[in-house]
Design a protein around this motif. Structure first.
Motif, PDB file in Angstrom:
ATOM      1  N   LEU A 269       0.762  -0.911   0.560  1.00 33.74           N
ATOM      2  CA  LEU A 269       0.210   0.134   0.513  1.00 33.74           C
ATOM      3  C   LEU A 269       0.911   1.322   0.148  1.00 33.74           C
ATOM      4  N   ALA A 270       2.242   1.141   1.266  1.00 33.68           N
ATOM      5  CA  ALA A 270       2.811   2.242   0.692  1.00 33.68           C
ATOM      6  C   ALA A 270       3.324   2.463  -0.466  1.00 33.68           C
ATOM      7  N   GLY A 271       4.080   1.277  -1.249  1.00 34.41           N
ATOM      8  CA  GLY A 271       4.446   1.971  -2.678  1.00 34.41           C
ATOM      9  C   GLY A 271       3.163   2.462  -4.069  1.00 34.41           C
ATOM     10  N   ALA A 272       2.300   2.058  -3.559  1.00 35.72           N
ATOM     11  CA  ALA A 272       1.234   2.807  -4.558  1.00 35.72           C
ATOM     12  C   ALA A 272       0.368   3.781  -4.380  1.00 35.72           C
ATOM     13  N   LEU A 273       0.709   3.950  -2.579  1.00 38.06           N
ATOM     14  CA  LEU A 273       0.079   5.735  -2.637  1.00 38.06           C
ATOM     15  C   LEU A 273       1.349   6.389  -3.193  1.00 38.06           C
ATOM     16  N   LEU A 274       2.878   6.064  -2.956  1.00 36.34           N
ATOM     17  CA  LEU A 274       3.545   6.690  -2.950  1.00 36.34           C
ATOM     18  C   LEU A 274       3.493   7.135  -4.878  1.00 36.34           C
ATOM     19  N   ILE A 275       3.165   6.586  -5.383  1.00 36.73           N
ATOM     20  CA  ILE A 275       2.947   6.246  -7.291  1.00 36.73           C
ATOM     21  C   ILE A 275       1.887   7.106  -7.217  1.00 36.73           C
ATOM     22  N   ALA A 276       0.736   6.943  -6.442  1.00 34.94           N
ATOM     23  CA  ALA A 276      -0.903   7.408  -6.547  1.00 34.94           C
ATOM     24  C   ALA A 276      -0.682   9.096  -6.039  1.00 34.94           C
ATOM     25  N   GLY A 277       0.255   9.375  -5.438  1.00 34.96           N
ATOM     26  CA  GLY A 277       0.279  10.565  -5.097  1.00 34.96           C
ATOM     27  C   GLY A 277       1.233  11.612  -5.933  1.00 34.96           C
ATOM     28  N   MET A 278       2.001  10.963  -7.134  1.00 35.38           N
ATOM     29  CA  MET A 278       2.539  12.016  -8.281  1.00 35.38           C
ATOM     30  C   MET A 278       1.569  12.689  -9.157  1.00 35.38           C
ATOM     31  N   ALA A 279      -0.062  12.434  -8.862  1.00 43.34           N
ATOM     32  CA  ALA A 279      -0.767  13.047  -9.934  1.00 43.34           C
ATOM     33  C   ALA A 279      -1.456  14.101  -8.975  1.00 43.34           C
ATOM     34  N   THR A 280      -1.559  14.308  -7.747  1.00 41.98           N
ATOM     35  CA  THR A 280      -1.537  15.040  -7.062  1.00 41.98           C
ATOM     36  C   THR A 280      -1.074  16.400  -7.439  1.00 41.98           C
ATOM     37  N   ALA A 281       0.439  17.115  -7.429  1.00 41.15           N
ATOM     38  CA  ALA A 281       0.562  18.527  -6.974  1.00 41.15           C
ATOM     39  C   ALA A 281       0.450  18.823  -8.778  1.00 41.15           C
ATOM     40  N   PRO A 282       0.617  18.036  -9.610  1.00 39.44           N
ATOM     41  CA  PRO A 282       0.275  18.184 -10.971  1.00 39.44           C
ATOM     42  C   PRO A 282      -0.932  18.732 -11.318  1.00 39.44           C
ATOM     43  N   THR A 283      -1.937  18.516 -10.666  1.00 39.45           N
ATOM     44  CA  THR A 283      -3.353  18.695 -10.619  1.00 39.45           C
ATOM     45  C   THR A 283      -3.651  20.177  -9.852  1.00 39.45           C
ATOM     46  N   MET A 284      -3.308  20.214  -9.094  1.00 39.80           N
ATOM     47  CA  MET A 284      -3.713  21.234  -8.259  1.00 39.80           C
ATOM     48  C   MET A 284      -2.452  22.327  -8.789  1.00 39.80           C
ATOM     49  N   VAL A 285      -1.571  22.142  -8.851  1.00 39.24           N
ATOM     50  CA  VAL A 285      -0.628  23.291  -9.553  1.00 39.24           C
ATOM     51  C   VAL A 285      -1.600  24.267 -11.095  1.00 39.24           C
ATOM     52  N   THR A 286      -2.427  22.992 -11.715  1.00 38.81           N
ATOM     53  CA  THR A 286      -3.060  23.273 -13.112  1.00 38.81           C
ATOM     54  C   THR A 286      -4.102  24.160 -12.670  1.00 38.81           C
TER      55      THR A 286
END
Length: 443
Positions: free
Chosen positions: A338-355
């Motif tokens: 789960l930790a590894g999955a969350l690390l990867i899943a989190g990579m879409a958060t910042a680009p979404t928030m920035v845009t």
């Protein structure tokens, strides 16, 4: 004696000696290296000073709620009371924050941010004393509600960048990416620092340290008057909430907040079910770390397409990647997976928030930028509250693994909402390319 302009060859005994009289190339003669987008950004006159102050002031944003829960639950023995107090503070912030931001736009950052921060700091200190002295429970709610006057520090920092970089969309994109990475870093390090202080020293240590950092940071930030956006005269500008294109963005922020709120609660519930509740904070920190790294990369790469198109693609990527935690929890039942999955899943958060923040800046009327960005934060807070409730109910009544379906549903809702106005985005009036501003000058 003049030196020859070519190499000389001679022999000594059985060795061949080569003598080169040409000047040796030095490091200074080489072409200067590209400093990179973030170094160029921070080279903006006055940027270092207000960034340092803002960093100090924003770190406590990830400390106060954790510190309040540990402090109240540790002394009163009730997580229910601690959760209710923090929820009340969240609701108060959602109501008060837009009004504080409106005052900032109307009167200036320094004139409003400092007294608003002092009032919020007094609220935190009052909470500390009420808990310490065993005051009635209602005093905890009143004290924590007073912290709702804390200004939107991230919004004020983004407003300064928008003022300094007006007309330079590329640099402004880098600035928004940098600010989002700072948000992720603060919410990653803040809870860890708060938990350490509260457990290593005394329960009130996290709140006390947060107050000191907040007040110090805001004073340093407000003192940088050269980079402060000028106050615009109030005209007939439309309220940000009623501006074309802004309501759909706020609806997306609401759904995005539900993603964050549900993911936090469900992850804690899953870790608790696996017998490792204390590791939940580290697992969630990995998600923030992935987002922080992706935000920095997103700011450095070359952008393609319009911001509206990128926003849809970013939300679609987030929706897709959020299936990874659900699969990891359902198929493996492993907290490490789960930790590894969350690390990867989190990579879409910042680009979404920035845009998303870029679109908010473009569609908010001039002179009301702080209010517009604070409305976006208010939407996130409301979504976090709803997502926490939905995620907690699902984890308790169905299963913790099934709870990871709630963030996917919330992200899919955000995607559908973003798709609705996508075809009509060109009808929204664009933000002026170069807003009036004062000449730059070094501190």
């Amino acid at each position: 004696m003049p030196q020859p302009d070519r190499m000389l060859f001679t022999t000594t005994a059985d060795a061949l000696v080569v003598v080169d009289f040409n000047p040796r190339s030095t490091r200074s003669s080489r072409a200067p290296r590209d400093p990179g987008p973030y170094r160029r950004l921070l080279a903006t006159p006055g940027a270092h000073a207000f960034t340092i102050g803002n960093l100090l002031a924003r770190l406590p944003m990830g400390m106060f709620s954790v510190s309040a829960v540990v402090m109240i639950a540790g002394t009163r023995g009730s997580y229910a009371l601690a959760g209710a107090v923090t929820a009340a503070g969240l609701a108060a912030t959602a109501v008060v924050a837009p009004w504080t931001a409106r005052l900032v736009d109307r009167h200036g950052q320094a004139k409003i941010a400092v007294p608003a921060t002092v009032l919020a700091a007094l609220g935190s200190l009052a909470l500390l004393l009420c808990v310490r002295l065993g005051a009635p429970a209602w005093t905890l709610f009143v004290s924590y509600a007073a912290t709702a006057t804390t200004p939107n520090l991230g919004g004020m920092s983004r407003a300064r960048w928008a003022h300094l970089l007006a007309g330079d969309e590329k640099s402004l994109h880098v600035a928004n990416s940098f600010e989002q990475a700072v948000d992720e870093a603060c919410f990653m390090l803040g809870p860890v620092l708060a938990a350490f202080l509260c457990t290593a020293f005394f329960p009130e240590a996290g709140t006390l340290a947060g107050v000191v950092l907040l007040v110090t940071g805001v004073l340093v930030f407000a003192a940088q008057r050269a980079t402060e956006p000028p106050v615009r005269k109030r005209g007939p500008s439309q309220a940000p909430f009623r501006s074309p294109g802004v309501p759909p963005l706020l609806a997306v922020c609401l759904a995005m907040g539900a993603v964050f709120g549900s993911m936090e609660v469900v992850t804690i519930a899953f870790a608790d079910a696996q017998g490792h509740r204390s590791a939940a904070g580290i697992v969630l920190a990995l998600q923030a770390a992935g987002s922080c790294a992706a935000g920095l990369v997103y700011g450095a790469i070359r952008r393609t397409g319009s911001a509206e198109d990128r926003y849809v693609w970013c939300i679609a990527a987030m929706t897709t990647l959020l299936t990874l935690p659900l699969l990891a929890a359902s198929l493996t039942g492993s907290l490490l997976a789960l930790a590894g999955a969350l690390l990867i899943a989190g990579m879409a958060t910042a680009p979404t928030m920035v845009t998303g923040m870029t679109l908010i800046q473009q569609r908010t009327p001039p002179g009301r930028l702080n209010e517009g960005m604070t409305l976006a934060v208010t939407g996130l807070l409301g979504g976090i509250a709803c997502g926490s409730a939905a995620g907690g109910w699902t984890a308790e009544h169905v299963s913790p693994a099934a709870g990871f379906g709630v963030p996917i549903i919330a992200a899919a809702t955000a995607l559908l909402t973003a798709l609705v106005p996508a075809g009509r985005s060109r009808a929204y009036p664009p933000r002026p390319a170069a807003a009036p501003r004062r000449p730059r000058r070094p501190l």
